[in-house]
Design a protein around this motif. Sequence first.
Motif, PDB file in Angstrom:
ATOM      1  N   LEU A 338       0.826  -1.204   0.000  1.00  0.00           N
ATOM      2  CA  LEU A 338       0.000   0.000   0.000  1.00  0.00           C
ATOM      3  C   LEU A 338       0.862   1.256   0.000  1.00  0.00           C
ATOM      4  O   LEU A 338       0.634   2.187  -0.795  1.00  0.00           O
ATOM      5  N   VAL A 339       1.853   1.293   0.879  1.00  0.00           N
ATOM      6  CA  VAL A 339       2.736   2.461   0.969  1.00  0.00           C
ATOM      7  C   VAL A 339       3.474   2.675  -0.351  1.00  0.00           C
ATOM      8  O   VAL A 339       3.576   3.796  -0.863  1.00  0.00           O
ATOM      9  N   THR A 340       3.988   1.586  -0.930  1.00  0.00           N
ATOM     10  CA  THR A 340       4.767   1.689  -2.164  1.00  0.00           C
ATOM     11  C   THR A 340       3.910   2.163  -3.326  1.00  0.00           C
ATOM     12  O   THR A 340       4.299   3.064  -4.071  1.00  0.00           O
ATOM     13  N   LEU A 341       2.743   1.557  -3.505  1.00  0.00           N
ATOM     14  CA  LEU A 341       1.900   1.896  -4.641  1.00  0.00           C
ATOM     15  C   LEU A 341       1.369   3.325  -4.552  1.00  0.00           C
ATOM     16  O   LEU A 341       1.377   4.062  -5.547  1.00  0.00           O
ATOM     17  N   VAL A 342       0.917   3.741  -3.378  1.00  0.00           N
ATOM     18  CA  VAL A 342       0.344   5.078  -3.227  1.00  0.00           C
ATOM     19  C   VAL A 342       1.415   6.146  -3.400  1.00  0.00           C
ATOM     20  O   VAL A 342       1.243   7.107  -4.160  1.00  0.00           O
ATOM     21  N   THR A 343       2.541   5.999  -2.693  1.00  0.00           N
ATOM     22  CA  THR A 343       3.587   7.021  -2.781  1.00  0.00           C
ATOM     23  C   THR A 343       4.232   7.057  -4.164  1.00  0.00           C
ATOM     24  O   THR A 343       4.665   8.117  -4.626  1.00  0.00           O
ATOM     25  N   SER A 344       4.288   5.922  -4.843  1.00  0.00           N
ATOM     26  CA  SER A 344       4.852   5.906  -6.198  1.00  0.00           C
ATOM     27  C   SER A 344       3.906   6.561  -7.186  1.00  0.00           C
ATOM     28  O   SER A 344       4.334   7.277  -8.100  1.00  0.00           O
ATOM     29  N   ALA A 345       2.605   6.331  -7.013  1.00  0.00           N
ATOM     30  CA  ALA A 345       1.619   6.885  -7.940  1.00  0.00           C
ATOM     31  C   ALA A 345       1.594   8.406  -7.888  1.00  0.00           C
ATOM     32  O   ALA A 345       1.584   9.080  -8.924  1.00  0.00           O
ATOM     33  N   ILE A 346       1.593   8.972  -6.698  1.00  0.00           N
ATOM     34  CA  ILE A 346       1.509  10.435  -6.584  1.00  0.00           C
ATOM     35  C   ILE A 346       2.876  11.081  -6.433  1.00  0.00           C
ATOM     36  O   ILE A 346       2.986  12.314  -6.469  1.00  0.00           O
ATOM     37  N   GLY A 347       3.921  10.266  -6.283  1.00  0.00           N
ATOM     38  CA  GLY A 347       5.249  10.814  -6.030  1.00  0.00           C
ATOM     39  C   GLY A 347       6.127  10.950  -7.251  1.00  0.00           C
ATOM     40  O   GLY A 347       7.277  11.387  -7.134  1.00  0.00           O
ATOM     41  N   GLY A 348       5.626  10.590  -8.439  1.00  0.00           N
ATOM     42  CA  GLY A 348       6.397  10.809  -9.650  1.00  0.00           C
ATOM     43  C   GLY A 348       7.188   9.627 -10.145  1.00  0.00           C
ATOM     44  O   GLY A 348       8.032   9.787 -11.032  1.00  0.00           O
ATOM     45  N   ALA A 349       6.941   8.429  -9.628  1.00  0.00           N
ATOM     46  CA  ALA A 349       7.678   7.258 -10.095  1.00  0.00           C
ATOM     47  C   ALA A 349       7.166   6.774 -11.441  1.00  0.00           C
ATOM     48  O   ALA A 349       7.934   6.243 -12.247  1.00  0.00           O
ATOM     49  N   TRP A 350       5.884   6.947 -11.709  1.00  0.00           N
ATOM     50  CA  TRP A 350       5.272   6.422 -12.936  1.00  0.00           C
ATOM     51  C   TRP A 350       5.105   7.497 -14.003  1.00  0.00           C
ATOM     52  O   TRP A 350       4.992   7.196 -15.182  1.00  0.00           O
ATOM     53  N   TRP A 351       5.020   8.724 -13.597  1.00  0.00           N
ATOM     54  CA  TRP A 351       4.946   9.853 -14.525  1.00  0.00           C
ATOM     55  C   TRP A 351       5.632  11.034 -13.840  1.00  0.00           C
ATOM     56  O   TRP A 351       5.829  11.034 -12.627  1.00  0.00           O
TER      57      TRP A 351
END
Length: 420
Positions: A338-351
Amino acid sequence: MKTLWSIAKKDLLQVMKDKGSLVLLLLVPLVLITAVGLAFGNLYGNSSTQTTIRVAVSNQETTSDAYLGKTITNALKINTSQLQITVNEYHTSAQVIDQVKASSDAADVGIVIPTGASQALPSTTPQHIDATKQVQFYTLPNNNDARITLVRNIVNEVVQAQLTGNAAVSQVYTVCNQPGNHCTPGTIHPTSIAATVVQANQGSDQAVQTLSAGEAIKVSAFDQLVPGYAVFFALFGLNAVAATILQEKEDGTFRRLLVAPIQKYALLGGKLLAQFLLTLAQLVVLFAIGYVVFKMHIGSWPSVILLLISTSFAMTGLGTLLVSLVRTRRQINPIVSLVTLVTSAIGGAWWPLFIEPRWMQQIAKLGITAWAMEGLNGTMIFGKGFMDILPDILGLLAYGAICFIIALRFFRFQEKAASA
């Protein structure tokens, strides 16, 4: 310090024994980076793909003084590294409409220049032009493609130049009719004057020279994807350090280590040092492969290395905090995911982080990913200097330190024995 390193060395040797996991640790991110990079490479500035437009044209003007259709057709024939417009000519308007409506290989735009369009513009005002003499522009319904707007702008520029010529002709007649002026009517040729204005208008862009100030940074898809997915998969590595300590607690191994003549915090520090080194090694190897294989633009290696060290420190602190709050391995998996997916999604890892709304960028700072990606994007994509990304480095170090302080407050070296 020697004891701390010995414990870290022991944990690292145990990890290295599982060579299959080590290979997957690097192989999975690389496969995903390659697939996504090849799929979305055209979204970035270094793509060499042209914008291609197909236009179906029917020029029904046949008289020698009819130039509007020829001018529009020639203006649309563009072939540069950025834009290619292919003009296919047809005899009738029905053929043009059929090309626009075609189910396969359809034209993006259809244009019909009716007979008499060139003469209609100079002879009256635009509001009173006969509908049968107007240039016809065909597209599919509800089509908001930017390419259609581009073609329409080209056609509008040609027609606007024609209307400008019309105004010029009117001024010539006005001057000639002034008292004392004498102009032979046969010497004033409205169509020729309008045509000259159209040609002059088309050559106006040659009077402006476009120059570049500074050196452009070539950005590829991998400049965003390699850092993003490297941080993303490193976050998933938190599950490893947390699960290892929790497993030792469940098996009783951790309790036996506490009996040994080792300080408690040296024991915990050694395990965290092993995780820190493992995370840092994973990030460095992925960045090195990205630089060599994917031609990733680094910018400043010292700045990137400091960012990777700070990111690894912050992740180790977050892993310690999770271990202190979670009691079993079954609990750690969903929490880390949960922590990884949420922070990656809004934190700039995917875009790119900078395309998100400002308020979301601020919320993203609650996670490690946003701090890391802001600094990495800054030095790799925007060419920022060390002082510009220093706040991100300090933010990551502070993030890790805060997590460590909270974790040490709640970390349980010995679990309470269950009552019989």
